[in-house]
Every structure is written in C-alpha cells, then in structure tokens.
Design a protein around this motif. Structure first.
Motif, PDB file in Angstrom:
ATOM      1  N   ALA A   1       0.826  -1.135   0.113  1.00  0.00           N
ATOM      2  CA  ALA A   1      -0.048  -0.187  -0.004  1.00  0.00           C
ATOM      3  C   ALA A   1       0.766   1.140   0.080  1.00  0.00           C
ATOM      4  CB  ALA A   1      -0.924  -0.073   1.175  1.00  0.00           C
ATOM      5  N   ASN A   2       1.748   1.205   0.930  1.00  0.00           N
ATOM      6  CA  ASN A   2       2.907   2.497   0.714  1.00  0.00           C
ATOM      7  C   ASN A   2       3.471   2.448  -0.635  1.00  0.00           C
ATOM      8  OD1 ASN A   2       2.727   3.074   3.640  1.00  0.00           O
ATOM      9  ND2 ASN A   2       4.040   1.314   4.173  1.00  0.00           N
ATOM     10  N   ARG A   3       3.845   1.499  -1.172  1.00  0.00           N
ATOM     11  CA  ARG A   3       4.535   1.794  -2.536  1.00  0.00           C
ATOM     12  C   ARG A   3       3.694   2.314  -3.581  1.00  0.00           C
ATOM     13  NH1 ARG A   3       5.516  -0.854  -7.011  1.00  0.00           N
ATOM     14  NH2 ARG A   3       3.650  -2.334  -7.054  1.00  0.00           N
ATOM     15  N   LEU A   4       2.277   1.598  -3.476  1.00  0.00           N
ATOM     16  CA  LEU A   4       1.146   2.187  -4.364  1.00  0.00           C
ATOM     17  C   LEU A   4       0.660   3.576  -3.846  1.00  0.00           C
ATOM     18  CD1 LEU A   4      -1.115  -1.165  -4.528  1.00  0.00           C
ATOM     19  CD2 LEU A   4       0.318  -0.113  -6.345  1.00  0.00           C
ATOM     20  N   ALA A   5       1.002   4.061  -2.969  1.00  0.00           N
ATOM     21  CA  ALA A   5       0.472   5.480  -2.735  1.00  0.00           C
ATOM     22  C   ALA A   5       1.883   6.267  -2.554  1.00  0.00           C
ATOM     23  CB  ALA A   5       0.263   5.363  -1.043  1.00  0.00           C
ATOM     24  N   GLY A   6       2.876   5.758  -3.114  1.00  0.00           N
ATOM     25  CA  GLY A   6       3.975   6.763  -3.462  1.00  0.00           C
ATOM     26  C   GLY A   6       4.708   7.310  -2.475  1.00  0.00           C
ATOM     27  N   ALA A   7       5.134   6.600  -1.642  1.00  0.00           N
ATOM     28  CA  ALA A   7       6.003   6.708  -0.423  1.00  0.00           C
ATOM     29  C   ALA A   7       7.327   7.523  -0.831  1.00  0.00           C
ATOM     30  CB  ALA A   7       6.239   5.760   0.719  1.00  0.00           C
ATOM     31  N   ILE A   8       7.658   8.539  -0.402  1.00  0.00           N
ATOM     32  CA  ILE A   8       8.916   9.219  -0.872  1.00  0.00           C
ATOM     33  C   ILE A   8      10.059   8.807  -0.109  1.00  0.00           C
ATOM     34  CG2 ILE A   8       8.074  11.166  -2.122  1.00  0.00           C
ATOM     35  CD1 ILE A   8       8.407  12.593   0.630  1.00  0.00           C
ATOM     36  N   CYS A   9       9.813   8.193   1.119  1.00  0.00           N
ATOM     37  CA  CYS A   9      10.743   7.913   1.882  1.00  0.00           C
ATOM     38  C   CYS A   9      10.381   6.467   2.835  1.00  0.00           C
ATOM     39  CB  CYS A   9      11.318   8.935   2.766  1.00  0.00           C
ATOM     40  SG  CYS A   9      12.361   8.580   4.129  1.00  0.00           S
ATOM     41  N   ASN A  10      11.036   5.317   2.736  1.00  0.00           N
ATOM     42  CA  ASN A  10      10.784   4.021   3.651  1.00  0.00           C
ATOM     43  C   ASN A  10      11.994   4.066   4.473  1.00  0.00           C
ATOM     44  OD1 ASN A  10      11.117   3.802   0.613  1.00  0.00           O
ATOM     45  ND2 ASN A  10       9.170   2.931   1.037  1.00  0.00           N
ATOM     46  N   SER A  11      11.621   4.171   5.873  1.00  0.00           N
ATOM     47  CA  SER A  11      12.860   3.892   6.745  1.00  0.00           C
ATOM     48  C   SER A  11      12.812   2.515   7.443  1.00  0.00           C
ATOM     49  CB  SER A  11      12.872   4.934   8.100  1.00  0.00           C
ATOM     50  OG  SER A  11      12.057   4.671   8.757  1.00  0.00           O
ATOM     51  N   ASP A  12      14.063   2.167   8.076  1.00  0.00           N
ATOM     52  CA  ASP A  12      13.872   0.531   8.207  1.00  0.00           C
ATOM     53  C   ASP A  12      14.762   0.996   9.780  1.00  0.00           C
ATOM     54  OD1 ASP A  12      14.062  -2.172   8.911  1.00  0.00           O
ATOM     55  OD2 ASP A  12      15.931  -2.234   7.913  1.00  0.00           O
ATOM     56  N   THR A  13      14.280   1.521  10.687  1.00  0.00           N
ATOM     57  CA  THR A  13      14.726   1.699  11.862  1.00  0.00           C
ATOM     58  C   THR A  13      14.489   0.710  13.147  1.00  0.00           C
ATOM     59  OG1 THR A  13      14.785   4.403  11.901  1.00  0.00           O
ATOM     60  CG2 THR A  13      14.529   3.271  13.992  1.00  0.00           C
ATOM     61  N   SER A  14      15.254   0.313  13.814  1.00  0.00           N
ATOM     62  CA  SER A  14      15.028  -0.110  15.215  1.00  0.00           C
ATOM     63  C   SER A  14      15.497   0.564  16.173  1.00  0.00           C
ATOM     64  CB  SER A  14      15.478  -1.828  15.304  1.00  0.00           C
ATOM     65  OG  SER A  14      16.821  -1.728  15.725  1.00  0.00           O
ATOM     66  N   VAL A  15      14.558   0.562  17.395  1.00  0.00           N
ATOM     67  CA  VAL A  15      15.340   1.476  18.486  1.00  0.00           C
ATOM     68  C   VAL A  15      14.895   0.418  19.640  1.00  0.00           C
ATOM     69  CG1 VAL A  15      14.693   3.502  17.661  1.00  0.00           C
ATOM     70  CG2 VAL A  15      12.777   2.420  18.762  1.00  0.00           C
ATOM     71  N   PRO A  16      15.497   0.744  20.800  1.00  0.00           N
ATOM     72  CA  PRO A  16      15.006  -0.145  21.983  1.00  0.00           C
ATOM     73  C   PRO A  16      13.772  -0.015  22.259  1.00  0.00           C
ATOM     74  CG  PRO A  16      16.909   1.297  22.553  1.00  0.00           C
ATOM     75  CD  PRO A  16      16.617   1.856  21.151  1.00  0.00           C
ATOM     76  N   ILE A  17      12.937  -1.073  22.670  1.00  0.00           N
ATOM     77  CA  ILE A  17      11.475  -0.955  22.861  1.00  0.00           C
ATOM     78  C   ILE A  17      11.024   0.054  23.635  1.00  0.00           C
ATOM     79  CG2 ILE A  17       9.705  -2.549  23.513  1.00  0.00           C
ATOM     80  CD1 ILE A  17      11.293  -4.909  23.088  1.00  0.00           C
ATOM     81  N   SER A  18      11.839   0.387  24.697  1.00  0.00           N
ATOM     82  CA  SER A  18      11.313   1.421  25.515  1.00  0.00           C
ATOM     83  C   SER A  18      11.385   2.806  24.741  1.00  0.00           C
ATOM     84  CB  SER A  18      12.339   1.687  26.847  1.00  0.00           C
ATOM     85  OG  SER A  18      13.684   1.649  26.548  1.00  0.00           O
ATOM     86  N   GLN A  19      12.076   2.968  23.841  1.00  0.00           N
ATOM     87  CA  GLN A  19      11.934   4.126  23.105  1.00  0.00           C
ATOM     88  C   GLN A  19      11.281   4.474  21.891  1.00  0.00           C
ATOM     89  OE1 GLN A  19      14.374   6.934  23.356  1.00  0.00           O
ATOM     90  NE2 GLN A  19      14.910   5.946  25.232  1.00  0.00           N
ATOM     91  N   ILE A  20      10.364   3.366  21.728  1.00  0.00           N
ATOM     92  CA  ILE A  20       9.240   3.552  20.420  1.00  0.00           C
ATOM     93  C   ILE A  20       8.517   4.684  20.593  1.00  0.00           C
ATOM     94  CG2 ILE A  20       7.303   2.457  19.604  1.00  0.00           C
ATOM     95  CD1 ILE A  20       8.874  -0.235  20.318  1.00  0.00           C
ATOM     96  N   GLY A  21       7.921   4.914  21.682  1.00  0.00           N
ATOM     97  CA  GLY A  21       6.901   6.065  21.897  1.00  0.00           C
ATOM     98  C   GLY A  21       7.715   7.371  21.628  1.00  0.00           C
TER      99      GLY A  21
END
Lengths: 471, 471
Positions: free
Chosen positions: A335-355
């Motif tokens: 859906a993101n691809r079809l909707a034309g996302a201009i940026c796709n990130s692949d971040t991981s953070v410590p779970i406590s940092q998600i918010g």
C-alpha cells in the motif's frame, strides 16, 4: 578485453548449457523492487551444485572477476545490484533449490540456498512442524538471501531473526574453498563462528550454498487479536504486561496507526478496520501456545481493558478472520508503494524508546514540511518501526523526486538522526547494501568498521565478493 | 628483562592500587578445575573499567605483551591458563561486576563481564523475569567467560546457548579500540556481526567488557518429571512426541543412566532415585508454560506410558521435590570428579544419532578394556552427551594416569572418532582452549581453520590475545 571474454567463456563452461543467461534474458535480474537503481551486469550464472559455485569462485578469484550473489531479488538496499560497473558476474542460486534433508528427529531441515522461503515453510508444515521466519516477500525471497541479509520479519519477538534459526551452513569462501558445517548440531564450540560471520555479511565474505535450519513445534492453539489503543507507549506497556502474565507465548506484536489504515484502504478498499470505531493506534497481536491459551489471553486482555490500556479489541473467531486481520499488516508495504511513499525507513530502537522515537520523528518531519503525511508502523516486539513519508496532497512521488530531492534527503536524514538519538539502528532488518554505505560510515562504531575492513581484506584480498556493499 | 619490568610497572599504574596481584596472591588463578594443568603467569591485573582495559590492551599491543583473559576460572579446556610461558599477563574481570542497567521494558539487562551468572539470574528473578542460561558452575562462573566460550548448559533446547541470549556487546579489540554496541536492539543489520565473532572466540580476538542480555518472561507453570525408559532412542522419540503434542514448552530434557545414578549414590548416598524400581535409563524433563500445562503434560505422558515408551514416571509435587530431582542431574559432574573419572568428553551429535553414538561408544570402550565403566549422560534436547570413563575396579585415577596414559588417550580418541563418525562436534559446550588444539586441527573443516587463522592475523597481528588457544 579479449582476455575477459575468454574468462566469461570459461565461466559458462563450468555451469554448462542452460546454466547462464545474458542479453535480453537478464533484464529482470537488474531491476530494483523500489525502482531506484538499475543493475549493470552482462552475465548471470546459474550454478546447479556447490561444486560449480566453488569452481566459479576459484576462477573469479584467480582472475579477479567480481561476483554479485543474487537470491530472490527482493532486497531493498541494492545489495544484489551492481550499480557501479558492468564487469560483474551475477551468481543466481535459483537452480540450487533442493531440500536436501528433512531431519525430523533432529528438528531440522537442510536446504539449498535457492529454496523459496514459503516452500520451506510448507515443507515444515507438511510434517507437523513450522519454520517461523516470515515476511511479506516470503513467496519469492530465497533462504540464501534471507541468511546473507539476516532477514527479520514478523516473528522475531519469539523466534529471532534468520540467524537465530540457522544451526549450520555450507558456503563457498572467496578463495573457492568450501566451508561445510551442515550437521544439525545445537551445540558446537569449535572455533570462531563463521556461520554467524557469513550470515548478515550480504555476500561480501562468500556465497552461502546451503543451510541447516531449526524447525519449531507447532503450538496447539493460536490466537490473533486486534486492539485499539491511544498511543505507541501503551503498546509497549501492553506487551510487557502480557508477557508477565502469560509467559513466552507472544509470537507477533505489530503496531499500526489510523493514518496507515487510511493509506491501506485507499489502495485496497475491501480491507476494513474491524473495530466499531476508529482509534489513533492499533496493535495486532498473535499468541501461540498450549491448549487453554485463548482463555488465558482473553483474561489478560480483559485486565488491560479495565485499566484503560486497551480501548477496544476483537479476537479472530475463524482462520478467515485471522487472515483478514493479518492482511491489514502484511499489505502495508505494498500500500505504501502504491501510494507513492517518498521515503521508507527501517529503524530499530530499544523497545522502551518506541514512543519517544515516533513522537520525535513526527515532530522533525513536521518541522521540515507540515503538509507531509507519515505512516509509522512495525514490530513493537523487536523495536523495528518503519516510517513511510508521503508527499503533500496534490503532489506525487515522481514530481517530488524531480523537484524536491533535497527535501527528501532531509527527511531521510532526520529519521536517521532521530534513530541515533534514540540509540537505535539505521538498518534494522534490510541491511546496508549499496544504498546505505554512507550511513554506515556516519553512524557505525569506528572500531567496528575498522575491524570489518580488516576481516574483509583478510578473507577476500582481491575484493571480488560483492564489492561496493558496506564500504 | 629490565624493559619488561618497566612495562609491568606501567600496567600496574593503569589499574592503580588494589588493581593487581602477584606472588603468592595469584595461586588460585593458576589452578585448573580438573587438576591437569598449572598456569605460569606472574601478574594478574584487575581493571575497574572498560577504559582501563582499553589502556592495558593498547599498552600490551604496543609492546607485544601477551594477555590471558580470566573470568570465573571454571573453564575445563585450559583457555584461562597460560601453560606455555610465564610472560603472560592475566586479566581478571572480577572487579567489573556491576549491573549497568536493568531495562525492563526492553526485556534486557546490561551487565559487566565480571558479573557472576547466578547474580544475573537473581537480578532478573527479582523483577519477575528470568535469565535462562544455567549450568552447574553458575555460582562462580562469570558472564564474560560464559560469552567468550559460548557456554551452553541445561536450557539450550528452548533458549539456546549463551550467544543466543546476548543482543549487545562491548569489547576491547586487540588494538585497544572499544567496540561499543550495547543498545538493547533485537534487530540490527549494519555490517558483520562482530558480537557473534567475539562470542565463542575464547579471548583470542578481544576482551568482552560488558554485554546486553535478553530476559525472558517467567512461565506461569513449571513441571518437572522423572521417567524410567529402556534405551536412549526412546528418549529421542519421547522428546519428539512431547514437542508435537505440547508445542514449544520443554525447557530441559536430560538423559541419565542407572550406571550414572550408582556413581552418584556412591558419593552422595542421601540422593535417591525416586522411582519404585530401577531402569537402565532415565530422562529428567522440565516443561514451562501457561496455566494448564501440568494437566496437558500429564495427558501426554499417559499416552507415552500406554505405548510403552515411558516405563514409569514421577511428577514433582513440590518445589523441594523438583529440586531433589534436579540434584540427580546437577551433581553428576561433581560425582564423576569424586569418583575419579579418567576421561570426560563433551560431544554433541545430531539428536537422531544419540542412540547410535552411545551404543558405538560403549562398544568401542569395551573393546579397549571391558573392565572400564562408562557413565553417559547429558542433554537430549541439544544432542550434547557427556561420557565419563572410570578405571577398572581396584584401580584409581592417579595410578591409571601414571601407568596407563596410552590407554586413557586411546579412550579419548575412540570417543572423538565415534563423534566424528556420527557427524558430531568434539567440543559441544566447553570450547577448544589449549587442551583441544590438536583435536581441532584433526577434526575441523580445513576451510574453516584457514579462515580462522586469517581473521586472527587480521585483528590481532602480534598475537597478543590469549595465544595458544585454538592454534
């Protein structure tokens, strides 16, 4: 030049008739799934055996011919695309797709690198076991690539990444020698773990030709739940509460937003959010365990509802409903691809940092341009949050790529900077490839990068294995 | 010589007062837990911080002073003992024993290398979680050594080896640089996995100074069962049946023999086999899962009893009874030591080969001398079977060491050969150290050993880090 063409002929001879492709036949090997790059190789080799791979690599090592290993072609960081130079040989593992052994008593399956992930899942399923590595591309990605990039996906919370499911490996090293350690051993402390060095090395230290994978027992009961919540922090709290209450039964814990579901429904109107009303955020939970699990999970969710952590929830009543809930998550990348996302990130953070990470990312992107739309979603259980950014209303991706490349780069970098500030990783599951070489240099630990270069030079002194990746 | 003593003074200066030991004070650091070796170092350094370790290693690298890292001293392959030469500096991590962070939301604990394993288990327990790495030496072994040797133990079936529980590492590399990757990330694909390269490298590629470990949720119910069975193959079949029936709930699955229990009871007469009558073989099973587990397990065992796989069984009714059952397994290494075992092996084989391996080993040892007694026991869930061999009646270990050293070596080698014939590992969980260097050369894959040497030379060109181990 003549010398080179003689070499290519020798390579073709190793694989024999039907074992190579060139010209028009290789167009599909040069495509990028996200249409940003175009590969330049002129020859694709399709070896049938480990011995052929060893012969190819030996010949290439002797003559300093560079090799790009090619698996399912689903990688999104151009690890499988030779973008710099056409004098690369692509080595596709697709014809090495045998299941060599299904060792049930050992709880293991020995597969060749070209096996498609979904075929391995099916083979396990047929004998009453499961292979838990799972991701959107499972119908076309191959296990060799999954291992070379240490693929992650949706069940990492409980079963780990690709590396955690691999207990043995066969690989051709850059000098053409064969590392053969396929015996299904759970304990084997005899020197450096070259298996783990090769896994995640993105083809720069050798070609994985086969692997021994752990099978896991199926769980008698599986339950899928979709919950409305008010903020990402609540997902983190809920995850912890459910683990404390139920033990190690959660196999997936996915975050979705209302923004994301709107993007999805625009492209796939038949997919519906299953709760009575809309919420800002959602979690999709899968738990798998022994008989009685569903009752226990319902009880735990009841407690979370009473404390206000869960605002509404639906438990799948059928396999069809389970599938429908999962489609909301699995179709999100498309859906993101079809909707034309201009940026796709692949971040991981410590779970406590998600918010914190999501708040900061929204604020930073808003500061760049408040008209941008951000779809944050991903795996709460392993801190892997993907951010997709869309152009302002009335503008499309192509236009923006042409006229606002600098803004797009600023968005990409602001996500990277936020990731670093939250002690995260700029590439959680996609790897570095050729796309993120500069990012690795900027955010990587200096001692690590130096050690990586030393290892690379030691094992591949002529730099023939997937050069351009990492460095 | 004078130059050297100046160097040692500089090293002492780095750690300051109370930070080093020499002379009589270091006797305990030179002992081997199995009394076969004696270390020769003259100086033990006790750094207090990662910075001090980095300074020490830098100075040693510059002056080519060799370092032996020292952890709990419980290793049994002389990895921590400088047996060749007295010009080694022992680097003990015991003063770096802080828990740096207990990150509950992240499901992680960040610990310094000198933390005793049991202290980490307790810290996890206090906050309602668990750290599942567990072994007989847990009261004194330290996590740095557990990681450097990739320790295994009794819960590998479900939770993996030490490496599988470690998600981040801080280490001083052989040039004195600090690799710092402690952020509790479950997904991080940014280059070669140096964490896994250092884990199991037995101190030859750097000093692990701290680690981020995964905590697991406790399970609401834990059940311990002791069963009589007729042969090892039945243990393998039972393991598979229980996993198929109950899912992924088994956390330990240990094999014991009647011979082994006799050895144990001779040294610890208060420990009793809990079944009404004796059987040739036994399994000790631990299952942990959600509420209702015990009933489900009882049902599954009932089926196994009816089919003749299980001959008799007792389920622990109290924590005390659970503990008593576990003592039968946990005191076995000590009983073997007290009973004067002349040979202790650390083999792993594919699970399907366990029965075959035990049969072949008994036959081969019997062919050497039918008067020898063999106690085979170990972890069915990960194929790790230990064989302890005892002298004929009327002869003791010391005598045999003196007069029949060749026979002892023949026994050792026949176990190794049987292991290799069963596609097993000659060192499942103890590592190579200085003891098994020749075995590694004999049984190791040639491509692997060459690659190991290339990596070692690249990262530690002066060979200062634990030389004598592996090569």
């Amino acid at each position: 030049m003549e010398h080179k063409s003689v070499m290519l002929d020798e390579l073709k001879e190793i694989v024999g008739e039907g074992g190579w492709r060139e010209g028009q036949d290789i167009a599909r090997y040069l495509e990028d799934p996200r249409d940003r790059f175009h590969g330049l190789s002129q020859l694709v080799l399709l070896p049938k055996s480990t011995q052929q791979v060893a012969q190819i690599v030996s010949l290439c090592a002797k003559n300093q011919i560079r090799i790009v290993p090619y698996s399912g072609g689903t990688g999104v960081v151009a690890g499988q695309l030779s973008t710099e130079d056409q004098d690369y040989v692509l080595l596709s593992m697709e014809r090495m797709n045998a299941i060599r052994d299904l060792a049930l008593e050992d709880g293991a399956i020995i597969v060749e690198a070209g096996c498609v992930l979904a075929d391995i899942q099916s083979a396990a399923d047929e004998v009453g076991m499961m292979f838990p590595l799972s991701m959107a591309s499972e119908g076309s990605c191959q296990i060799g690539g999954n291992l070379a990039t240490n693929a992650g996906g949706i069940q990492v919370l409980r079963y780990g990444n690709a590396r955690d499911l691999c207990i043995g490996i066969e690989a051709v090293l850059p000098d053409g020698s064969v590392l053969s350690e396929l015996s299904p051993l759970r304990k084997n402390n005899t020197g450096y773990d070259l298996r783990h060095l090769l896994i995640g090395s993105e083809g720069t230290l050798g070609i994985i030709t086969a692997a021994t994978l752990q099978l896991k027992p199926k769980n008698p009961e599986t339950t899928t739940v979709f919950c409305g919540i008010s903020k990402p922090e609540d997902a983190v709290t809920l995850l912890r509460q459910l683990r404390m209450e139920l033990g190690d039964v959660l196999s997936a814990f996915e975050l979705l937003s209302n923004i994301g579901l709107q993007v999805l429904q625009e492209k796939f109107p038949e997919e519906r959010q299953p709760l009575g009303s809309a919420f800002e955020w959602y979690v999709l939970i899968e738990a798998a365990g022994d008989k009685g699990l569903r009752d226990n999970l319902e009880g735990a969710l009841g407690n979370a509802f009473e404390s206000g952590l869960v605002l509404d929830a639906v438990i799948a009543e059928s396999y069809a409903q389970q599938e429908a809930l999962w489609r909301l998550r699995e179709m999100m990348p498309e859906a993101n691809r079809l909707a034309g996302a201009i940026c796709n990130s692949d971040t991981s953070v410590p779970i406590s940092q998600i918010g914190n990470f999501i708040d900061k990312t929204f604020a930073a992107i808003n500061a760049i341009d408040p008209a941008l739309t951000v779809n944050c979603y991903g795996h709460v259980g392993d801190g892997n949050i993907h951010c997709n950014v869309f152009p302002p209303d009335g503008m499309n991706k192509q236009e923006m790529l042409k006229t606002q490349a600098e803004k797009i780069e600023a968005i990409r970098m602001c996500i990277n900077e936020t990731t670093a500030a939250c002690h995260g990783s700029i590439s959680a599951e996609h790897g570095i490839g050729r796309l993120k070489v500069a990012d690795l240099e900027r955010y990587g630990n200096a001692a690590k990068i130096l050690a990586m270069k030393q290892i690379k030079s030691a094992l591949d002194p002529h730099n023939i294995m997937n050069p351009g990746v990492f460095f």
